[in-house]
Design a protein around this motif. Structure first.
Motif, PDB file in Angstrom:
ATOM      1  N   SER A  84       0.797  -1.222   0.000  1.00 48.40           N
ATOM      2  CA  SER A  84       0.000   0.000   0.000  1.00 48.40           C
ATOM      3  C   SER A  84       0.833   1.276   0.000  1.00 48.40           C
ATOM      4  N   SER A  85       2.104   1.190   0.351  1.00 45.80           N
ATOM      5  CA  SER A  85       3.004   2.341   0.477  1.00 45.80           C
ATOM      6  C   SER A  85       2.543   3.333   1.537  1.00 45.80           C
ATOM      7  N   PHE A  86       1.759   2.868   2.476  1.00 46.12           N
ATOM      8  CA  PHE A  86       1.435   3.675   3.646  1.00 46.12           C
ATOM      9  C   PHE A  86       1.290   2.717   4.808  1.00 46.12           C
ATOM     10  N   TRP A 137       5.310  -0.457 -12.068  1.00 47.40           N
ATOM     11  CA  TRP A 137       4.061  -0.672 -11.328  1.00 47.40           C
ATOM     12  C   TRP A 137       3.846   0.422 -10.298  1.00 47.40           C
ATOM     13  N   ARG A 138       2.619   0.875 -10.208  1.00 52.29           N
ATOM     14  CA  ARG A 138       2.199   1.808  -9.173  1.00 52.29           C
ATOM     15  C   ARG A 138       0.845   1.331  -8.663  1.00 52.29           C
ATOM     16  N   PRO A 139       0.565   1.513  -7.362  1.00 52.03           N
ATOM     17  CA  PRO A 139      -0.741   1.077  -6.855  1.00 52.03           C
ATOM     18  C   PRO A 139      -1.872   1.865  -7.518  1.00 52.03           C
ATOM     19  N   ALA A 140      -2.919   1.166  -7.891  1.00 49.00           N
ATOM     20  CA  ALA A 140      -4.074   1.827  -8.505  1.00 49.00           C
ATOM     21  C   ALA A 140      -4.842   2.636  -7.470  1.00 49.00           C
ATOM     22  N   TYR A 141      -4.774   2.222  -6.216  1.00 44.87           N
ATOM     23  CA  TYR A 141      -5.458   2.905  -5.129  1.00 44.87           C
ATOM     24  C   TYR A 141      -4.411   3.330  -4.120  1.00 44.87           C
ATOM     25  N   GLY A 142      -4.199   4.629  -3.976  1.00 43.28           N
ATOM     26  CA  GLY A 142      -3.162   5.101  -3.076  1.00 43.28           C
ATOM     27  C   GLY A 142      -3.695   5.619  -1.750  1.00 43.28           C
ATOM     28  N   LEU A 144      -4.800   5.872   2.381  1.00 41.80           N
ATOM     29  CA  LEU A 144      -5.899   5.277   3.142  1.00 41.80           C
ATOM     30  C   LEU A 144      -7.211   5.319   2.367  1.00 41.80           C
ATOM     31  N   ASP A 145      -7.466   6.414   1.638  1.00 35.78           N
ATOM     32  CA  ASP A 145      -8.695   6.502   0.839  1.00 35.78           C
ATOM     33  C   ASP A 145      -8.696   5.441  -0.262  1.00 35.78           C
ATOM     34  N   GLY A 146      -7.556   5.265  -0.896  1.00 37.83           N
ATOM     35  CA  GLY A 146      -7.444   4.241  -1.931  1.00 37.83           C
ATOM     36  C   GLY A 146      -7.588   2.840  -1.354  1.00 37.83           C
TER      37      GLY A 146
END
Length: 174
Positions: A84-86, A137-142, A144-146
């Protein structure tokens, strides 16, 4: 190693798979650092001699080790973290899932499962930079909201009986 050693013998001595050994030996042959000679008169038509060329013996030893490590990585692949990168705790994850699904839950804590106070790991966090660099590649949903949007999509998928029929809850699949 003995000159009559097979790739299987070499794999066993190095502690790597036969497939990995074959891949690396072929790469050394392609580089011209190893020559192959088939014993045509041998009863065993799969018998080969692998001969180092004179320039391959000393000068190439260190280069070969680095080359083989790169080839093994190429053969075996690389570990790439995707996440998630968070940062979010397991408790907050469970609470968010329950909220998205409209479920009331009680989160219980098992003290034995908590990270020890003197643990060398303080947090777990997926860093996507390697996936971005190597795969684009990058997350489609970034963020907490994503994360929440992704959970909503997942819950909607499971709510559809057609999708749920495809899901094998009795099996562990990779």
């Amino acid at each position: 190693m003995h000159p009559d050693a097979t790739q299987r013998d070499l794999a066993k001595a190095l502690g790597i798979s036969l497939g990995s050994t074959n891949f690396c030996v072929r790469a050394l042959i392609d580089q011209g650092w190893v020559k192959v000679r088939n014993f045509r008169r041998s009863d065993n038509k799969r018998a080969y001699a692998y001969l180092l060329t004179p320039q391959g013996i000393e000068a190439k030893a260190r280069i070969t080790a680095r080359f083989l490590q790169r080839k093994r990585t190429e053969y075996l692949g690389e570990v790439i973290n995707i996440g998630s990168s968070f940062e979010i705790s397991i408790g907050d994850t469970a609470a968010t899932i329950a909220e998205v699904m409209g479920a009331e839950i009680e989160i219980l804590t098992d003290e034995q499962r908590l990270r020890p106070e003197k643990s060398e790991v303080e947090r777990l966090f997926a860093d996507n930079r390697k996936a971005a660099d190597l795969l684009g590649w990058r997350p489609a949903y970034g963020g907490l909201d994503g994360f929440r949007r992704g959970l909503e999509h997942t819950a909607a998928w499971f709510a559809d009986p057609r999708h749920l029929a495809l899901y094998k809850s009795d099996r562990y699949n990779l």
